[in-house]
Design an enzyme around this catalytic site. Structure first.
Site, PDB file in Angstrom:
ATOM      1  N   GLY B 292      40.745  47.482  32.618  1.00  0.00           N
ATOM      2  CA  GLY B 292      40.083  46.272  33.097  1.00  0.00           C
ATOM      3  C   GLY B 292      40.437  45.953  34.536  1.00  0.00           C
ATOM      4  CB  SER B 293      40.659  42.671  36.193  1.00  0.00           C
ATOM      5  OG  SER B 293      39.570  42.159  35.479  1.00  0.00           O
ATOM      6  CB  THR B 294      45.026  46.326  36.356  1.00  0.00           C
ATOM      7  OG1 THR B 294      44.490  47.039  35.261  1.00  0.00           O
ATOM      8  CG2 THR B 294      45.883  45.191  35.832  1.00  0.00           C
ATOM      9  CG  PHE B 295      41.106  50.652  37.184  1.00  0.00           C
ATOM     10  CD1 PHE B 295      42.084  50.662  36.212  1.00  0.00           C
ATOM     11  CD2 PHE B 295      40.612  51.871  37.640  1.00  0.00           C
ATOM     12  CE1 PHE B 295      42.570  51.850  35.706  1.00  0.00           C
ATOM     13  CE2 PHE B 295      41.097  53.063  37.141  1.00  0.00           C
ATOM     14  CZ  PHE B 295      42.088  53.058  36.176  1.00  0.00           C
ATOM     15  CE  LYS B 296      37.490  42.913  38.646  1.00  0.00           C
ATOM     16  NZ  LYS B 296      37.499  41.631  37.971  1.00  0.00           N
TER      17      LYS B 296
END
Lengths: 227, 583
Positions: B292-296
């Site tokens: 999820g958003s940690t890949f941002k």
């Protein structure tokens, strides 16, 4: 004949001594061999025991267990980030060596008088500020026991030796003005004895706001007290 | 002798005794003389023989003593005794605490036929052998067999107590057993062995041969104290949010060493057979998840690195994006335009997708490859999951991967990639073995130092004002990114979530990356029904950092968080109109 007998006796003695020596050495060696065996087996056993004890030590030092025991038996908690302070984070500190040095010089009448060692303003159980206040409130009360006490006495003696000079009056006045400028002055490193000496020629200090501070060290980690 | 022989002899005369010393000669004739001659000859021969023998011994003694016998055999080298019996080497943590060791154990057996009074023996043994009751022991001793095992693993103390009973029918057999003092604390990393002492999981498996051959303990990068802290905090949040599992790790970004590696639920390595498959499953390494958003973090870093996007570019996030049948919305729809820091801070999917589109598929793919996210991570345990990457990598993949869907990696990969991003752009391969500081190379450069600096500021922003506020540990300048991903469920995405937070501290020059992930947390009343990374995983990271920081000697430096409006990265974000109005 006598020569013959003498040599015979000597040889017999030598032979006897050698035999005895051999006997001794042989049994000594045997004994040492046995001892060596014993020591080797002891070492082996100790190694095994050590190994087991190491494992037991590790088992008894499980963090989970230590945590449980610490919370049960100790009044302390883990050190928190708020309990760590850097020197730069401390309030400015008035040089505490100066007044004492001057007192020492005045007493000895020697300009190159020796600076006296100071009690390190550091305490585990109580911040220095609080102690200085306490001592002021009851000057004749209980004398604090500690490393600083003999020093303080020595300093007081030195100060009392010479007659009161205007120089010392100045010292007190100087100190006092500094004290009013900064409410931490005169208490940080100044001992209560010398404070009292100068206090006679200066207005009472009760007007000073009481200050508290954390202890001083290079980077000091205080023992955390569980709230 | 010769003197006597040459001396003249005189016949002995008993009657005439001279007064002074008189030389007398004795002459012997006939058979008497012959006998004496024979005797003398024999004496001579014997004397020569003895002389030869003694001189031979003398020569040999001289040879041994003075000339060393020509053969220098050093007999005293093993004065400390023969080497101890070769056992499997220990595994220790970075500070030398024993994580796994081999202990001599005694197995206790009995010959029931020799037992006189089974009831009494059973009664005496029961308090010593905690594994079985008196009734069970009595049943064993009453049996008609000639041989029964009573207990396979006796501690030395138990053995001593059994010995003290002095029961002749009881016997011991010495054997060995692998022992893990910290038990389930490090079970997933260390692994376990089978009954034959062969490693069949974790470090025990991958270093099986080395442990068998070596006498030196194997030093891991783990720190049991940090491991304990991480485990405890993860367990607390997992229970609070009724999660089905949790994983976490602490990694030194400057060396790649893993100080802690946790997966919950865990198991007792002494009895791996009793643990469920779920407990033995290493969620931190074998489990691959869409993060999820940690890949941002990586999408934004790639965009900034290639200058496809600058820090103050604005993106319109008001309209949902529709691509190939997908509609991408934001959790909290923001009106109007957002700058890059705002997109990152509020974890805007739309904004991130737009940035990724600017960056391009190729760059995204290469960046993720350089960060080690597309291939299995090189870790020293066999339980390593192979990441799932989009194949082929289409435009829609670029869109979903930018916010961490459509690509699944394990926790170690993610933490290592974040470590590279914050560690001035240099990546160190993660490891479970202790690395000598002088052995650590410069690492591989993934991002420029400038990008890394910008990313650190952005990650700090998330913790200061954004979704990761709950991770702000006092004094340690934590930065990070929350992640809340929907779990795949029968080809689609269901209700279940993976809530994670990856943080690094201290943000001005990061030392450690801390990652926490809770599997399927359920929203609680006190979190207003939320079970997102910011609510579930961020507090874990906060608590872990608060506890491990002082322990590892990281200097806390309280920093004042400026008002949001005054933050240099956010000042420019306000629109011109607003600024004019506020003036």
């Amino acid at each position: 004949m006598s020569v013959v007998r003498l040599s015979l006796v000597i040889w017999l003695i030598v032979a006897g001594a050698v035999a005895l020596g051999l006997y001794q050495v042989k049994y000594e060696v045997q004994r040492l061999e046995e001892e060596l065996q014993q020591v080797r087996s002891d070492i082996r056993q100790d190694r095994v025991a050590l190994h087991v004890l190491e494992a037991e030590w590790a088992y008894l030092n499980r963090p989970e267990r230590l945590q449980r025991l610490a919370s049960k038996h100790l009044d302390m908690g883990p050190t928190g980030a708020r309990q760590v302070a850097a020197v730069t984070a401390l309030p400015p500190r008035i040089s505490d060596a100066e007044p004492a040095v001057r007192l020492a010089r005045a007493g000895s009448g020697n300009d190159a008088g020796m600076p006296l060692p100071q009690a390190k303003p550091w305490s585990l159980e109580q911040p220095m500020y609080a102690r200085a206040e306490q001592a002021q409130e009851q000057p004749q009360g209980r004398q604090r026991q500690g490393l600083g006490a003999p020093l303080r006495q020595a300093r007081a003696q030195v100060a009392a030796r010479g007659p009161r000079t205007s120089q010392r009056e100045n010292t007190g006045a100087n100190e006092n003005t500094r004290a009013t400028k900064n409410n931490t002055a005169g208490q940080v490193g100044q001992s209560d004895e010398s404070t009292r000496l100068t206090a006679k020629s200066s207005p009472p200090r009760s007007t000073q706001p009481k200050s508290r501070a954390i202890a001083v060290g290079d980077v000091l980690i205080q023992v955390g007290i569980r709230q | 002798m010769s003197r006597r022989r040459n001396a003249p002899c005189a016949p002995h005369d008993g009657t005439q005794r001279p007064a002074g010393p008189v030389r007398r000669a004795l002459r012997l004739d006939g058979t008497r003389k012959e006998v004496l001659e024979t005797g003398r000859t024999r004496l001579l021969v014997a004397g020569i023989v003895f002389a030869v023998a003694f001189s031979a011994i003398g020569v040999r003694v001289l040879d041994l003593a003075v000339l060393n016998g020509g053969d220098t055999r050093d007999v005293a080298t093993r004065a400390d005794g023969p080497p101890p019996v070769q056992t499997r080497a220990d595994i220790v943590d970075r500070n030398g605490h024993v994580l796994a060791t081999t202990l001599p154990v005694a197995a206790l057996y009995a010959e029931p036929r020799e037992v006189d009074n089974p009831a009494q023996v059973a009664h005496q043994l029961a308090p010593i052998l905690t594994e079985s009751t008196a009734a069970e022991l009595q049943a064993l001793l009453d049996s008609a067999k000639s041989f029964v095992w009573l207990d396979r693993n006796l501690t030395p103390r138990q053995q001593y107590r059994v010995n003290r009973l002095g029961i002749p029918a009881l016997h011991f057999k010495q054997s060995e057993k692998r022992f893990y003092p910290y038990g389930e604390l490090t079970a997933h990393a260390v692994g376990y062995t089978n009954v034959d002492g062969k490693g069949i999981a974790g470090i025990e498996q991958s270093f099986n041969q080395l442990l068998k051959d070596s006498n030196q303990p194997l030093k891991l990068s783990l720190d049991v104290r940090v491991q304990h802290i991480l485990m405890e905090e993860l367990r607390a949040k997992m229970q609070e949010f009724e999660g089905i599992g949790a994983a976490g790790l602490v990694m030194d970004v400057r060396t790649g060493e893993l100080l802690a590696l946790a997966s919950l639920p865990t198991y007792n390595p002494h009895e791996p057979g009793r643990a469920s498959d779920d407990a033995r499953f290493n969620r931190a390494t074998l489990g691959i998840y869409e993060m999820g958003s940690t890949f941002k973090i990586f999408s934004t870093a790639a965009a900034l690195e290639t200058n496809a996007v600058s820090l103050f570019d604005k993106f319109d996030v008001s309209e949902p994006i529709r691509k190939a049948g997908f509609t991408i919305r934001d959790y909290k729809s923001k009106d109007g335009k957002l700058t890059v820091p705002q997109i990152f801070m509020h974890s805007s999917n739309i904004g991130t997708v737009k940035m990724a589109m600017e960056t391009g598929t190729e760059v995204q793919r290469n960046t993720l490859r350089d960060l080690g996210l597309t291939r299995p991570v090189t870790l020293e345990i066999p339980e390593v999951g192979t990441p799932m990457v989009p194949n082929p990598w289409r435009e829609i993949s670029t869109v979903t991967v930018s916010y961490g869907h459509g690509i699944a990696v394990n926790a170690v990969q993610l933490a290592s990639a974040v470590g590279a991003t914050v560690n001035h752009g240099r990546r160190h391969a993660p490891t479970l073995l202790k690395r000598d500081p002088s052995d650590v190379g410069p690492g591989t450069r993934v991002f420029s130092a400038k990008t890394s600096r910008q990313m650190r500021k952005l990650m700090r922003l998330v913790v200061e004002y954004g979704t990761g506020k709950n991770a702000d540990a006092y004094g340690y300048r934590v930065g990070g990114k929350t992640g809340t991903a929907d779990k795949p469920d029968h080809g689609g995405y269901g209700e279940a979530q993976i809530s994670s937070f990856v943080g690094a501290f201290p943000m001005d020059d990061p030392r450690y990356v801390v990652f926490a992930m809770i599997d399927e947390p359920k929203g609680q009343e006190h979190t207003y029904g939320y079970a997102t990374g910011g609510w579930v995983a961020a507090p874990v990271v906060k608590h872990v950092i608060e506890r491990m920081g002082p322990l590892l000697g990281i200097e806390p430096r309280p920093v004042k968080t400026p008002e949001k409006e005054n933050h240099p990265l956010l000042v420019n974000a306000l629109s011109e109109d607003e600024r004019v109005a506020s003036n």
